[in-house]
Enzyme design. Structure first.
Site, PDB file in Angstrom:
ATOM      1  N   LYS A 120       0.994  -1.243  -0.024  1.00 55.77           N
ATOM      2  CA  LYS A 120      -0.073  -0.270  -0.113  1.00 55.77           C
ATOM      3  C   LYS A 120       0.756   1.407   0.012  1.00 55.77           C
ATOM      4  CE  LYS A 120      -1.465   2.050   3.575  1.00 55.77           C
ATOM      5  NZ  LYS A 120      -2.248   2.357   4.251  1.00 55.77           N
ATOM      6  N   ASP A 138      -6.893   1.419   1.476  1.00 56.11           N
ATOM      7  CA  ASP A 138      -6.906   0.981   2.516  1.00 56.11           C
ATOM      8  C   ASP A 138      -8.135   0.845   3.015  1.00 56.11           C
ATOM      9  OD1 ASP A 138      -8.549   3.751   1.350  1.00 56.11           O
ATOM     10  OD2 ASP A 138      -7.555   5.301   2.383  1.00 56.11           O
TER      11      ASP A 138
END
Length: 213
Positions: A120, A138
């Protein structure tokens, strides 16, 4: 959800949030990298308060290495997980200085080699700092994608791969931000504001609710 409907969802959300910007404040790719590492299990608002002071003394990898993990902990204590975050930030900074001439690498694979940089974080930096096509998943992206029926995954990685498959590559970065904004402003975790949602007529969750009524 078909690719045709997914494209319609994308077009509406991107139109609703045409110029979304990251909530994290930064001036350089390195500052963004540090901020994203600090944002794990911490609010962007808190991170911005911490980095406002931190970057006055250590806004480059060289300065961060000189500061050291022990001193860094004092600045980032309120972000939570401060010991591991300090270790990761210093480790990543050392690698940037040693292996990349003091500049944050643009390649996602190289970014992921840095300490504390997972998928991420690498995707966010590659997308936001370097304008690459990347999809960072997220909590907002994970929740909203599943709720509206765009991509349902058991893990962030599974969701990311499904989003990459159903969305055109040139929309990945813009949809990352659009889904975050939509999750914060309309499709909230609790009490989503479906009545004013721009995709309520094609959202799977909204359709289910309408059938119950």
């Amino acid at each position: 959800m078909t690719k045709k409907i997914a494209l319609e969802v994308s077009e509406r959300l991107i139109k609703e949030y045409p110029n979304p910007k990251p909530a994290l404040k930064f001036n350089t790719p390195y500052e963004l990298l540090v901020a994203v590492i600090l944002s794990a299990q911490c609010t962007d608002e808190r991170v911005n308060k911490v980095t406002a002071e931190l970057f006055k003394v250590a806004d480059t990898p060289e300065k961060m290495v000189a500061l050291g993990a022990g001193e860094l902990e004092k600045y980032i204590f309120s972000c939570g997980l401060y010991r591991s975050k300090a270790e990761h930030i210093v480790s990543a900074s050392e690698a940037i200085v040693r292996d990349y001439g003091g500049k944050v690498p643009e390649n996602i694979e190289d970014l992921r080699k840095l300490g504390g940089v997972g998928r991420k974080t690498a995707n966010v930096v590659a997308s936001v700092a370097f304008g690459q096509d990347a999809l960072a998943v997220d909590t907002h992206v994970f929740r909203v994608s599943a709720r509206i029926g765009l991509a349902k995954g058991k893990t962030p990685l599974e969701t990311e791969l499904k989003l990459m498959k159903i969305l055109p590559k040139n929309l990945w970065s813009r949809m990352h931000h659009a889904l975050i904004y939509h999750g914060r402003q309309t499709c909230k975790a609790r009490n989503p504001e479906c009545e004013r949602c721009v995709i309520k007529d094609i959202c799977e969750a909204a359709k289910r609710e309408n059938k119950k009524r």
